[in-house]
Write an enzyme that holds these catalytic residues in place. Structure first.
Site, PDB file in Angstrom:
ATOM      1  N   GLY A  73       0.093 -10.957  -5.502  1.00 15.46           N
ATOM      2  CA  GLY A  73       1.549 -10.971  -5.563  1.00 15.46           C
ATOM      3  C   GLY A  73       2.157 -11.846  -4.478  1.00 15.46           C
ATOM      4  N   HIS A 208      -3.331  -5.294  -8.719  1.00 10.29           N
ATOM      5  CA  HIS A 208      -3.850  -4.076  -8.090  1.00 10.29           C
ATOM      6  C   HIS A 208      -2.821  -2.957  -7.984  1.00 10.29           C
ATOM      7  CE1 HIS A 208      -2.395  -4.294  -3.767  1.00 10.29           C
ATOM      8  NE2 HIS A 208      -2.132  -5.521  -4.152  1.00 10.29           N
ATOM      9  N   THR A 244     -10.242 -23.230  -9.192  1.00  8.34           N
ATOM     10  CA  THR A 244     -10.935 -22.649 -10.340  1.00  8.34           C
ATOM     11  C   THR A 244     -10.453 -21.217 -10.580  1.00  8.34           C
ATOM     12  OG1 THR A 244     -12.844 -24.013  -9.881  1.00  8.34           O
ATOM     13  CG2 THR A 244     -13.227 -22.079 -11.264  1.00  8.34           C
ATOM     14  N   CYS A 332       1.974  -3.050   5.411  1.00 11.25           N
ATOM     15  CA  CYS A 332       1.920  -4.007   6.509  1.00 11.25           C
ATOM     16  C   CYS A 332       2.565  -3.428   7.756  1.00 11.25           C
ATOM     17  CB  CYS A 332       2.626  -5.298   6.147  1.00 11.25           C
ATOM     18  SG  CYS A 332       2.557  -5.646   4.410  1.00 11.25           S
TER      19      CYS A 332
HETATM   20  N1  PLP Z   1       5.902  -7.640  -3.201  1.00 11.24           N
HETATM   21  C1  PLP Z   1       6.030  -6.306  -3.165  1.00 11.24           C
HETATM   22  C2  PLP Z   1       7.332  -5.673  -3.533  1.00 11.24           C
HETATM   23  C3  PLP Z   1       4.939  -5.515  -2.783  1.00 11.24           C
HETATM   24  O1  PLP Z   1       5.075  -4.185  -2.728  1.00 11.24           O
HETATM   25  C4  PLP Z   1       3.735  -6.150  -2.430  1.00 11.24           C
HETATM   26  C5  PLP Z   1       2.568  -5.362  -1.968  1.00 11.24           C
HETATM   27  O2  PLP Z   1       2.698  -4.253  -1.498  1.00 11.24           O
HETATM   28  C6  PLP Z   1       3.655  -7.549  -2.511  1.00 11.24           C
HETATM   29  C7  PLP Z   1       4.765  -8.259  -2.892  1.00 11.24           C
HETATM   30  C8  PLP Z   1       2.393  -8.275  -2.161  1.00 11.24           C
HETATM   31  O3  PLP Z   1       1.463  -8.128  -3.213  1.00 11.24           O
HETATM   32  P1  PLP Z   1      -0.093  -8.426  -2.968  1.00 11.24           P
HETATM   33  O4  PLP Z   1      -0.620  -7.238  -2.230  1.00 11.24           O
HETATM   34  O5  PLP Z   1      -0.659  -8.506  -4.377  1.00 11.24           O
HETATM   35  O6  PLP Z   1      -0.206  -9.682  -2.235  1.00 11.24           O
END
Ligand code: PLP
Length: 388
Positions: A73, A208, A244, A332
């Site tokens: 993401g 995920h 890839t 985080c």
């Molecule tokens: N955006 C939001 C709203 C999220 O909650 C998260 C992950 O917690 C992300 C982006 C980042 O996604 P990824 O863990 O797949 O990099």
């Protein structure tokens, strides 16, 4: 792993469903070809890749050519914001980015980087005390849209569960001729994802969060949206994301979204009942507990609080010892001791925000587990406050 704990952190990540593992397995060691290769091994992988692309496109109401595979993401968010902002500035001179202060750092820090190192101006739209953006504020900030390169507003907030009025915001951007991106990472498998109805030009997902594997995501990019690739070095993904393709994980993501979509309405009906029981129980049983984010519109699996006088880290450790996996809100931020930028933007004082606690429900959770949490939490809070 036999789950001998209660997992209530599905917003951080979800387990991979057995059906998803099964779908991926052949593509590790049997159909291992590079999908760009012309020989039979490559063609087999290529067919699987195209099939997954088609499945995902159909689930989003998009065209196969509008799906770009990424590694997560975060990468999808980076690709969207950087790719659209830079392309649009080149094409039109527009150099302002509009977003919100409650975005995930994947958007916020990317927007700040575009401001600090690429000369863009950055406008953060106001949010109310529940983390919601108002369409009127977006309309005012957009003006006639001529100087706005891109707008990005998240669909659902990871920390406080608020669901933004994406279709309304999208309609305003469309009327102003400004590309609109939404970070739908928390919405995947929980909210409708049809891109036409949402009126988005770009949308990020990560597998995920909906019982797919880690390390794979996608960016929906509406055909015709200005875009320069953020990752260069090959003609993969129609020259929009070099590298890839990770065929097994992409196959897994397609299967996971298929399963999530077919179960979505019934599963969200089930989780909404558990969530409301959890929210009601915490507000009643833990004094000094306050819901963060709105009662509605809110993710059906999401319950978040601030608990006055109780430190988040202490509560998480005590919950863990009691066999319950929860979070302070953002993966985080936990452990970093820094107050949440989301709660800050919602006007919650740092001392109060220090007691942030999030329970995000999923397939494994039952009413009995919610009751066990409700049974254990008051004593944990008392202990962490140093009163017990
Ligand atoms: N955006 C939001 C709203 C999220 O909650 C998260 C992950 O917690 C992300 C982006 C980042 O996604 P990824 O863990 O797949 O990099």
């Amino acid at each position: 792993m036999a789950d001998n704990f209660i997992y209530m952190d599905h917003a951080a990540t979800t387990p991979v469903l057995p059906e998803v593992v099964e779908a991926m397995m052949p593509y590790f060691a049997d159909y291992y070809g590079n999908p760009s290769s012309v020989h039979v091994a490559g063609r087999r992988a290529g067919v699987a890749l195209q099939k997954a692309r088609q499945t995902l496109a159909e689930l989003l109401g998009a065209k196969a050519t509008e799906i770009i595979f990424t590694s997560c993401g975060t990468e999808s968010d980076n690709a969207a914001l950087r790719g659209i902002a830079l392309a649009r500035r080149t094409a039109t001179g527009a150099s302002r980015i509009l977003t919100t202060p409650v975005e995930h750092k994947a958007i916020l820090q990317t927007a700040e980087d575009l401001r600090d190192h690429f000369g863009f101006a950055l406008t953060l739209l106001p949010v109310d005390s529940t983390g919601l953006v108002s369409p009127d504020d977006l309309a005012a900030a957009l003006g006639d849209g001529h100087d706005v390169a891109v707008v990005s507003v998240m669909y659902a907030n990871n920390e406080v569960g608020s669901v933004q009025p994406i279709a309304e915001l999208g309609a305003l951007c469309r009327a102003a001729g400004v590309p609109f991106h939404t970070d739908a990472v928390q919405a995947g498998g929980k909210l409708p994802l049809t891109v036409q109805a949402l009126q988005v030009d770009a949308m990020s997902l990560g597998a995920h969060k909906f019982y797919g594997p880690k390390g794979v995501g996608l960016l929906y990019l509406r055909n015709g949206t200005p875009f320069v690739p953020y990752m260069t070095g090959g003609s993969h993904e129609s020259s929009r994301r070099a590298g890839t393709e990770n065929v097994p994980l992409i196959v897994g993501m397609a299967r996971a979204l298929e399963l999530a979509e077919s179960a979505r309405v019934a599963e969200m009906d089930r989780l909404r009942v558990l969530r409301d029981r959890l929210i009601g129980g915490v507000l009643e049983g833990v004094d000094g507990a306050r819901l963060t984010g709105p009662r509605a519109p809110r993710l059906d699996n999401h319950a978040s609080f601030v608990i006055e006088g109780a430190d988040a880290e202490g509560m998480l450790i005590a919950l863990d010892l009691a066999g319950i996996a929860a979070s302070s809100g953002s993966a985080c931020a936990s452990g970093s001791q820094r107050p949440s930028h989301v709660l800050d933007a919602m006007g919650i004082a740092p001392a109060v925000a220090a007691g942030a606690l999030r329970f995000s429900l999923g397939r494994s959770n039952t009413a009995a587990q919610v009751d066990e949490l409700l049974d254990k939490l008051p004593a944990i809070v008392t202990r962490v406050r140093g009163e017990g």
